[in-house]
Design a protein around this motif. Structure first.
Motif, PDB file in Angstrom:
ATOM      1  N   THR A  24      -5.612   1.602  -3.121  1.00 31.70           N
ATOM      2  CA  THR A  24      -4.647   2.117  -4.094  1.00 31.70           C
ATOM      3  C   THR A  24      -4.080   1.002  -4.954  1.00 31.70           C
ATOM      4  O   THR A  24      -3.754  -0.073  -4.462  1.00 31.70           O
ATOM      5  N   ARG A  25      -3.971   1.291  -6.239  1.00 33.77           N
ATOM      6  CA  ARG A  25      -3.298   0.371  -7.153  1.00 33.77           C
ATOM      7  C   ARG A  25      -1.920   0.932  -7.466  1.00 33.77           C
ATOM      8  O   ARG A  25      -1.786   2.085  -7.863  1.00 33.77           O
ATOM      9  N   TYR A  26      -0.896   0.133  -7.257  1.00 31.29           N
ATOM     10  CA  TYR A  26       0.468   0.576  -7.488  1.00 31.29           C
ATOM     11  C   TYR A  26       0.927   0.154  -8.873  1.00 31.29           C
ATOM     12  O   TYR A  26       0.685  -0.981  -9.298  1.00 31.29           O
ATOM     13  N   ARG A  36       4.199   3.615  -1.534  1.00 36.78           N
ATOM     14  CA  ARG A  36       3.380   2.738  -0.690  1.00 36.78           C
ATOM     15  C   ARG A  36       3.792   2.887   0.779  1.00 36.78           C
ATOM     16  O   ARG A  36       4.959   2.789   1.116  1.00 36.78           O
ATOM     17  N   ALA A 238       4.713  -4.830  -7.937  1.00 37.37           N
ATOM     18  CA  ALA A 238       3.361  -4.330  -8.192  1.00 37.37           C
ATOM     19  C   ALA A 238       2.334  -5.438  -7.918  1.00 37.37           C
ATOM     20  O   ALA A 238       1.278  -5.189  -7.308  1.00 37.37           O
ATOM     21  N   TYR A 241       2.164  -5.970  -4.055  1.00 36.01           N
ATOM     22  CA  TYR A 241       1.452  -4.915  -3.329  1.00 36.01           C
ATOM     23  C   TYR A 241      -0.021  -4.812  -3.701  1.00 36.01           C
ATOM     24  O   TYR A 241      -0.831  -4.325  -2.905  1.00 36.01           O
ATOM     25  N   ASN A 242      -0.385  -5.255  -4.913  1.00 32.38           N
ATOM     26  CA  ASN A 242      -1.758  -5.092  -5.389  1.00 32.38           C
ATOM     27  C   ASN A 242      -2.636  -6.321  -5.216  1.00 32.38           C
ATOM     28  O   ASN A 242      -3.796  -6.209  -4.803  1.00 32.38           O
ATOM     29  N   ASP A 243      -2.094  -7.492  -5.542  1.00 36.08           N
ATOM     30  CA  ASP A 243      -2.944  -8.666  -5.714  1.00 36.08           C
ATOM     31  C   ASP A 243      -2.511  -9.915  -4.965  1.00 36.08           C
ATOM     32  O   ASP A 243      -3.221 -10.911  -4.987  1.00 36.08           O
ATOM     33  N   LYS A 247      -0.824  -8.628   0.351  1.00 40.15           N
ATOM     34  CA  LYS A 247      -0.680  -7.265  -0.159  1.00 40.15           C
ATOM     35  C   LYS A 247      -0.819  -6.190   0.920  1.00 40.15           C
ATOM     36  O   LYS A 247      -0.244  -5.115   0.802  1.00 40.15           O
TER      37      LYS A 247
END
Length: 456
Positions: A24-26, A36, A238, A241-243, A247
């Protein structure tokens, strides 16, 4: 220089966000970020240690807010003014305390041994409090960090290694604002319509801290003077959580801008020492300090102002029964020692958890959190083994123990944690049971747990 730093920061952020990631991308908005799932390790851990340590430990007077009370608020606190007049020469400034924050007796392994012995599963250290001093060599905090002055050591890094060597999770506390940072004060004067502090100090420092130490928890604070849009909180989260390199495991709290607490973020703190009146619908954490008057070290603390072991254990039990985590704070001395009275409390917690931990770790709230039985009782449950735990912190004056809520069956068994022998019991109707208690073993924690198997 600031324009160049801002350009470099934006380029770095753009490159990092462009990196593809699986799953998932937030998006940089609360609706997406709040969806999330919380990392599993955090809910299972239940108990952590908070450490407030910084330059404020040197004056060790009143609290970690000493600098603000002395020179920030208007009018200044007369007790702080008098303390400085009586103990330091004229013209002595708060930054003059930094070289005295020498941490000469700090041994990260000793600290980690104490934390491990406490039964805690995670540790959260102050990387930066509101005074702006970083306990690591932040390139964005020149000459106001623990490597350029004071200990001349990377305190965050030293403790990270020791804690992780004991398989404990490691988190970092970070204040968004800094009381006297000129960039922040300029933004504040502009009603936060400018972001020079955020773009040139806060965010570059946060990114560097995450990339350097890979914390599994970020305990954000100091958010209340400005909205999350000023702090660029959703953009940072973001990326986190993503990158970011953490994460998949990172956990965050709810202090990311004015009005965010108890509404947005990973888990909720809501307020210092928050105690809900009913079972919250969202994962939460209670932060509590052994020294009830301060989070940082105080030279003047008295025994009567400290939580004793029974009150700490009771606080832990009630928090966990309500679905929360319990983050217990200690304030080390400026030379790097955890006061023996704090160590005694922590080791006492560990001794109690060694016997009773199965009712705490990885537990879930039961259908009922508490009842006034023979004595007040708090409930937890363990879905893996279908056990229910009844915790009581008052020693009964009789040997029969009534519980009115559990629904029993013929296969129901009752044991006292720490003892292998099942206890005799009889059902009550339409629900409940009466238990014949043995002589309860003495414990400094003054808390005992009945394990109920085969009840609803």
């Amino acid at each position: 220089m600031f324009a160049q730093a801002r350009w470099v920061f934006r380029l770095l952020a753009a490159l990092l966000i462009a990196i593809p990631a699986s799953g998932t991308r937030y998006q940089a908005n609360w609706e997406s970020l709040d969806a999330r799932p919380l990392a599993k390790w955090y809910d299972e851990a239940k108990f952590g240690i908070f450490v407030h340590w910084g330059v404020f430990s040197v004056p060790g007077f009143q609290s970690e807010w000493f600098w603000w009370h002395w020179q920030g608020q208007n009018p200044p606190d007369p007790k702080c003014v008098l303390y400085m007049q009586e103990n330091y020469p004229p013209g002595f400034s708060y930054p003059d305390f930094a070289p005295r924050f020498h941490a000469r007796f700090f041994d990260a392994d000793d600290w980690a041994d104490i934390f491990e012995a406490s039964g805690a599963k995670y540790v959260v250290l102050t990387a930066k409090h509101h005074e702006g001093f970083t306990t690591w060599p932040s390139p964005h905090s020149w000459n106001w960090n623990s490597v350029d002055t004071g200990p001349h050591r990377d305190l965050v890094g030293d403790l990270a290694k020791a804690v992780r060597n004991r398989s404990l999770h490691y988190g970092l506390y970070n204040s968004l604002y800094e009381w006297f940072n000129p960039l922040y004060l300029a933004d504040k004067k502009n009603n936060f319509t400018t972001q020079d502090f955020v773009l040139n100090k806060l965010l570059p420092e946060l990114y560097d801290m995450v990339l350097r130490y890979k914390p599994e928890l970020i305990w954000s604070d100091g958010d209340w003077e400005a909205p999350d849009t000023y702090w660029n909180s959703t953009e940072f989260l973001a990326w986190l959580y993503n990158d970011s390199p953490v994460k998949d495991v990172i956990v965050t709290n709810d202090r990311w801008g004015a009005g965010c607490y108890c509404k947005h973020g990973g888990y909720y703190n809501c307020a210092d020492k928050y105690t809900p009146g009913e079972l919250p619908k969202h994962k939460w954490e209670k932060c509590q300090s052994i020294d009830t008057q301060s989070w940082g070290y105080r030279r003047t603390m008295r025994l009567s102002e400290l939580m004793d072991l029974p009150s700490i254990v009771q606080d832990l039990v009630q928090t966990v029964a309500m679905g929360g985590n319990y983050l217990l704070n200690v304030g080390p001395t400026p030379d790097g020692m955890i006061p023996p009275v704090f160590e005694e409390r922590l080791r006492g917690m560990g001794a109690w958890l060694e016997v009773n931990g199965e009712a705490i770790y990885s537990s879930k709230p039961w259908r009922l959190q508490t009842e006034n039985a023979t004595v007040p009782v708090w409930y937890t449950s363990n879905s893996k083994c279908s056990s229910v735990y009844a915790v009581f912190t008052t020693k009964p004056t009789v040997y029969t123990f009534h519980l009115s809520e559990p629904i029993t069956a013929e296969s129901t068994t009752v044991t006292l944690l720490g003892s292998l022998e099942p206890l005799r019991w009889a059902p009550l109707h339409p629900r409940g049971l009466i238990i014949l208690l043995p002589e309860l073993p003495p414990t400094p924690a003054q808390a005992w747990i009945l394990k109920l198997d085969g009840v609803k």
